[in-house]
Motif scaffolding. Structure first.
Motif, PDB file in Angstrom:
ATOM      1  N   ALA A 163      -0.922   2.316 -13.303  1.00 24.84           N
ATOM      2  CA  ALA A 163      -2.195   2.546 -12.363  1.00 24.84           C
ATOM      3  C   ALA A 163      -3.288   2.492 -13.575  1.00 24.84           C
ATOM      4  O   ALA A 163      -4.468   1.880 -13.273  1.00 24.84           O
ATOM      5  CB  ALA A 163      -2.121   3.825 -11.874  1.00 24.84           C
ATOM      6  N   MET A 164      -3.348   2.831 -14.871  1.00 16.98           N
ATOM      7  CA  MET A 164      -4.181   2.792 -15.985  1.00 16.98           C
ATOM      8  C   MET A 164      -4.565   1.557 -16.104  1.00 16.98           C
ATOM      9  O   MET A 164      -5.813   1.141 -16.463  1.00 16.98           O
ATOM     10  CB  MET A 164      -3.890   3.666 -17.112  1.00 16.98           C
ATOM     11  N   GLY A 165      -3.710   0.802 -16.113  1.00 16.91           N
ATOM     12  CA  GLY A 165      -3.727  -0.685 -16.646  1.00 16.91           C
ATOM     13  C   GLY A 165      -4.609  -1.450 -15.558  1.00 16.91           C
ATOM     14  O   GLY A 165      -5.218  -2.530 -15.663  1.00 16.91           O
ATOM     15  N   ARG A 166      -4.363  -1.139 -14.447  1.00 17.66           N
ATOM     16  CA  ARG A 166      -5.061  -1.767 -13.064  1.00 17.66           C
ATOM     17  C   ARG A 166      -6.279  -0.988 -12.870  1.00 17.66           C
ATOM     18  O   ARG A 166      -6.843  -1.677 -11.974  1.00 17.66           O
ATOM     19  CB  ARG A 166      -4.026  -1.703 -11.901  1.00 17.66           C
ATOM     20  N   GLN A 167      -6.713  -0.121 -13.580  1.00 17.79           N
ATOM     21  CA  GLN A 167      -7.825   0.556 -13.101  1.00 17.79           C
ATOM     22  C   GLN A 167      -9.169  -0.505 -13.189  1.00 17.79           C
ATOM     23  O   GLN A 167     -10.004  -0.455 -12.636  1.00 17.79           O
ATOM     24  CB  GLN A 167      -8.300   1.663 -14.108  1.00 17.79           C
ATOM     25  N   GLU A 217      -8.918  -3.660 -13.253  1.00 21.41           N
ATOM     26  CA  GLU A 217      -9.119  -4.687 -11.898  1.00 21.41           C
ATOM     27  C   GLU A 217      -9.577  -4.170 -10.651  1.00 21.41           C
ATOM     28  O   GLU A 217     -10.131  -4.787  -9.792  1.00 21.41           O
ATOM     29  CB  GLU A 217      -7.592  -5.148 -11.773  1.00 21.41           C
ATOM     30  N   PHE A 218      -9.317  -3.000 -10.429  1.00 21.43           N
ATOM     31  CA  PHE A 218      -9.869  -2.202  -9.180  1.00 21.43           C
ATOM     32  C   PHE A 218     -11.370  -2.007  -9.245  1.00 21.43           C
ATOM     33  O   PHE A 218     -11.883  -2.077  -8.039  1.00 21.43           O
ATOM     34  CB  PHE A 218      -9.094  -0.814  -8.992  1.00 21.43           C
ATOM     35  N   GLY A 219     -11.709  -1.592 -10.331  1.00 21.02           N
ATOM     36  CA  GLY A 219     -13.329  -1.636 -10.567  1.00 21.02           C
ATOM     37  C   GLY A 219     -13.848  -2.644 -10.269  1.00 21.02           C
ATOM     38  O   GLY A 219     -15.195  -2.809  -9.873  1.00 21.02           O
ATOM     39  N   ILE A 220     -13.274  -3.896 -10.843  1.00 18.43           N
ATOM     40  CA  ILE A 220     -13.871  -5.245 -10.442  1.00 18.43           C
ATOM     41  C   ILE A 220     -14.103  -5.533  -9.084  1.00 18.43           C
ATOM     42  O   ILE A 220     -15.102  -5.969  -8.553  1.00 18.43           O
ATOM     43  CB  ILE A 220     -13.218  -6.171 -11.466  1.00 18.43           C
ATOM     44  N   ARG A 221     -12.793  -5.352  -8.498  1.00 20.91           N
ATOM     45  CA  ARG A 221     -12.898  -5.517  -7.243  1.00 20.91           C
ATOM     46  C   ARG A 221     -13.800  -4.696  -6.290  1.00 20.91           C
ATOM     47  O   ARG A 221     -14.301  -5.052  -5.326  1.00 20.91           O
ATOM     48  CB  ARG A 221     -11.325  -5.390  -6.242  1.00 20.91           C
ATOM     49  N   LEU A 222     -13.824  -3.535  -6.458  1.00 19.24           N
ATOM     50  CA  LEU A 222     -14.973  -2.625  -5.778  1.00 19.24           C
ATOM     51  C   LEU A 222     -16.274  -3.240  -5.999  1.00 19.24           C
ATOM     52  O   LEU A 222     -17.301  -3.116  -5.326  1.00 19.24           O
ATOM     53  CB  LEU A 222     -14.965  -1.333  -6.595  1.00 19.24           C
ATOM     54  N   ALA A 223     -16.616  -3.699  -7.372  1.00 17.78           N
ATOM     55  CA  ALA A 223     -17.959  -4.086  -7.654  1.00 17.78           C
ATOM     56  C   ALA A 223     -18.366  -5.349  -7.043  1.00 17.78           C
ATOM     57  O   ALA A 223     -19.549  -5.625  -6.835  1.00 17.78           O
ATOM     58  CB  ALA A 223     -18.157  -4.486  -9.195  1.00 17.78           C
ATOM     59  N   LEU A 224     -17.368  -6.181  -6.711  1.00 16.09           N
ATOM     60  CA  LEU A 224     -17.494  -7.225  -5.843  1.00 16.09           C
ATOM     61  C   LEU A 224     -17.546  -7.077  -4.379  1.00 16.09           C
ATOM     62  O   LEU A 224     -17.609  -8.245  -3.486  1.00 16.09           O
ATOM     63  CB  LEU A 224     -16.393  -8.477  -6.122  1.00 16.09           C
ATOM     64  N   GLY A 225     -17.176  -5.688  -3.932  1.00 17.41           N
ATOM     65  CA  GLY A 225     -17.474  -5.170  -2.512  1.00 17.41           C
ATOM     66  C   GLY A 225     -16.116  -5.445  -1.659  1.00 17.41           C
ATOM     67  O   GLY A 225     -16.241  -5.486  -0.592  1.00 17.41           O
ATOM     68  N   ALA A 226     -14.921  -5.115  -2.156  1.00 15.04           N
ATOM     69  CA  ALA A 226     -13.889  -5.105  -1.582  1.00 15.04           C
ATOM     70  C   ALA A 226     -13.890  -3.938  -1.032  1.00 15.04           C
ATOM     71  O   ALA A 226     -14.219  -2.662  -1.100  1.00 15.04           O
ATOM     72  CB  ALA A 226     -12.573  -5.192  -2.601  1.00 15.04           C
ATOM     73  N   LYS A 227     -13.124  -3.760   0.394  1.00 15.58           N
ATOM     74  CA  LYS A 227     -13.134  -2.798   1.400  1.00 15.58           C
ATOM     75  C   LYS A 227     -12.092  -1.778   0.915  1.00 15.58           C
ATOM     76  O   LYS A 227     -11.016  -2.124   0.114  1.00 15.58           O
ATOM     77  CB  LYS A 227     -12.853  -2.879   2.631  1.00 15.58           C
ATOM     78  N   TRP A 238      -9.556  -0.558   2.357  1.00 21.30           N
ATOM     79  CA  TRP A 238      -8.223  -0.789   2.885  1.00 21.30           C
ATOM     80  C   TRP A 238      -7.648  -2.006   2.373  1.00 21.30           C
ATOM     81  O   TRP A 238      -6.561  -2.058   2.168  1.00 21.30           O
ATOM     82  CB  TRP A 238      -8.444  -0.775   4.439  1.00 21.30           C
ATOM     83  N   ARG A 239      -8.576  -2.882   1.609  1.00 16.63           N
ATOM     84  CA  ARG A 239      -7.947  -3.902   0.746  1.00 16.63           C
ATOM     85  C   ARG A 239      -7.244  -3.402  -0.670  1.00 16.63           C
ATOM     86  O   ARG A 239      -6.294  -4.000  -0.840  1.00 16.63           O
ATOM     87  CB  ARG A 239      -9.012  -4.904   0.622  1.00 16.63           C
ATOM     88  N   LEU A 240      -7.993  -2.433  -0.999  1.00 18.92           N
ATOM     89  CA  LEU A 240      -7.302  -1.902  -2.307  1.00 18.92           C
ATOM     90  C   LEU A 240      -6.069  -1.479  -2.043  1.00 18.92           C
ATOM     91  O   LEU A 240      -5.125  -1.392  -2.386  1.00 18.92           O
ATOM     92  CB  LEU A 240      -8.351  -1.321  -2.809  1.00 18.92           C
ATOM     93  N   MET A 241      -6.090  -0.722  -0.938  1.00 10.89           N
ATOM     94  CA  MET A 241      -4.503   0.087  -0.494  1.00 10.89           C
ATOM     95  C   MET A 241      -3.529  -0.840  -0.371  1.00 10.89           C
ATOM     96  O   MET A 241      -2.440  -0.834  -0.487  1.00 10.89           O
ATOM     97  CB  MET A 241      -5.013   1.085   0.770  1.00 10.89           C
ATOM     98  N   ALA A 242      -4.248  -1.991   0.367  1.00 10.99           N
ATOM     99  CA  ALA A 242      -3.099  -3.017   0.652  1.00 10.99           C
ATOM    100  C   ALA A 242      -2.394  -3.779  -0.423  1.00 10.99           C
ATOM    101  O   ALA A 242      -1.347  -4.144  -0.613  1.00 10.99           O
ATOM    102  CB  ALA A 242      -3.576  -3.902   1.702  1.00 10.99           C
ATOM    103  N   GLN A 243      -3.313  -3.932  -1.664  1.00 14.40           N
ATOM    104  CA  GLN A 243      -2.958  -4.330  -3.000  1.00 14.40           C
ATOM    105  C   GLN A 243      -1.898  -3.478  -3.479  1.00 14.40           C
ATOM    106  O   GLN A 243      -1.229  -4.036  -4.242  1.00 14.40           O
ATOM    107  CB  GLN A 243      -4.008  -4.547  -3.743  1.00 14.40           C
ATOM    108  N   LEU A 244      -1.945  -2.323  -3.332  1.00 16.85           N
ATOM    109  CA  LEU A 244      -1.136  -1.286  -3.959  1.00 16.85           C
ATOM    110  C   LEU A 244       0.527  -1.352  -3.316  1.00 16.85           C
ATOM    111  O   LEU A 244       1.368  -1.311  -3.912  1.00 16.85           O
ATOM    112  CB  LEU A 244      -1.537   0.364  -3.757  1.00 16.85           C
TER     113      LEU A 244
END
Length: 84
Positions: A60-64, A66-76, A78-84
């Motif tokens: 999870a720390m390694g993907r933090q 990646e998640f930050g970039i996805r949030l900055a690009l406007g990901a919803k 529920w999309r982040l949850m689907a990726q998990l």
């Protein structure tokens, strides 16, 4: 049948115990080794759980980032949850 021989059965009784509380047979001999084995198994299970939690946390720390970039690009969310 016990009523017919009531005088000869005076003072005779029986106690019913579970197998693990009996004082005769192999269960009394195996009680200590089985207890040690169960304790060892519990300790090994705790170690496995700690290692799994550590691996999941490291992943999870390694993907933090990646998640930050996805949030900055406007990901919803529920999309982040689907990726998990």
């Amino acid at each position: 049948m016990g009523e017919e021989d009531a005088d000869s059965n005076q003072g005779i009784g029986a106690t019913v115990l579970p197998v693990w509380q009996s004082h005769f047979g192999t269960q009394a001999m195996l009680l200590t080794p089985v207890s040690i084995l169960m304790g060892t198994g519990g300790v090994v299970l705790l170690i496995v759980c700690a290692n799994l939690a550590n691996l999941l946390l490291a992943r999870a720390m390694g993907r933090q980032h990646e998640f930050g970039i996805r949030l900055a690009l406007g990901a919803k969310p529920w999309r982040l949850m689907a990726q998990l």
